[in-house]
Design a protein around this motif. Sequence first.
Motif, PDB file in Angstrom:
ATOM      1  N   VAL A 175      17.987   0.892 -28.597  1.00  0.00           N
ATOM      2  CA  VAL A 175      16.796   1.011 -28.432  1.00  0.00           C
ATOM      3  C   VAL A 175      15.923   0.334 -27.190  1.00  0.00           C
ATOM      4  N   GLY A 191      11.629   2.351 -30.731  1.00  0.00           N
ATOM      5  CA  GLY A 191      12.189   4.455 -31.016  1.00  0.00           C
ATOM      6  C   GLY A 191      11.583   4.612 -32.348  1.00  0.00           C
ATOM      7  N   TYR A 200      14.487  11.826 -32.554  1.00  0.00           N
ATOM      8  CA  TYR A 200      14.819  11.034 -31.679  1.00  0.00           C
ATOM      9  C   TYR A 200      13.736  10.542 -30.474  1.00  0.00           C
ATOM     10  N   MET A 202      12.759   7.890 -27.789  1.00  0.00           N
ATOM     11  CA  MET A 202      12.528   6.597 -27.087  1.00  0.00           C
ATOM     12  C   MET A 202      10.475   6.275 -26.578  1.00  0.00           C
TER      13      MET A 202
END
Length: 233
Positions: A175, A191, A200, A202
Amino acid sequence: MRLAIVSDIHANLQAFEAVLADIDRKGADAIVCCGDVVGYGGDPEACVDLVRERCAAVVLGNHDLAVANGTGLRMLPPEGREAARLHRHILNDERKHWLAGLPDRLEIFGVTLVHAAPEEPRSWMRLEAARDAARQFDHFATDLCFFGHTHIPGVMADQLGVFSIRPGRRYLVNVGSVGQPRDGDPRACVGYFETETFAYEMSRVAYSTAGAAGAIRAAGLSEGLGARLHTGR
Ligand code: ZN
């Protein structure tokens, strides 16, 4: 549920507050932390207290352990050693006791959290390439394992040809670092993971690196620790 995952805050209060504001704006059901709350930065006390207040789960980092009881202090790079010694001096016994008691790994909300690598977490192995990662998949049971330690965000998959994170496939997700990114982007990392859909994201969050460098200077630590925050190297 929606998880926010943070790692390697490294006593950078300016970066951590900016990341928490990002989390509050975007929304998360829980915040989890992959370790290294302290070390390197100017505000160890405030960061420990804020992590305890905001994070539902925290695992132990190598700097946390060095600050808590001196273990591995000599293994740290010179500037890291200097900061860890100072943080050991600044933090009271109660806070050091809390750091020392952090678990090496956690399985929570259907994912695994470690600081460095699931195989022997306290060897503080650096997972930098898919080859290093391959055998790590034998050492955790969930589909997802979140980690930090290298301060470089990335995703490693158990099978080639997988282009979207999805249930039934397995991933190691670094992360990145809140308080000391090292991938050339000085913005703080956080994250976001949706446990149902496996989405997901970032996210990078700009913050006052000048303010954080000022706190490092005020704490009497090496100029280099502040200077690197401006470049993210
Ligand atoms: Zn770290």
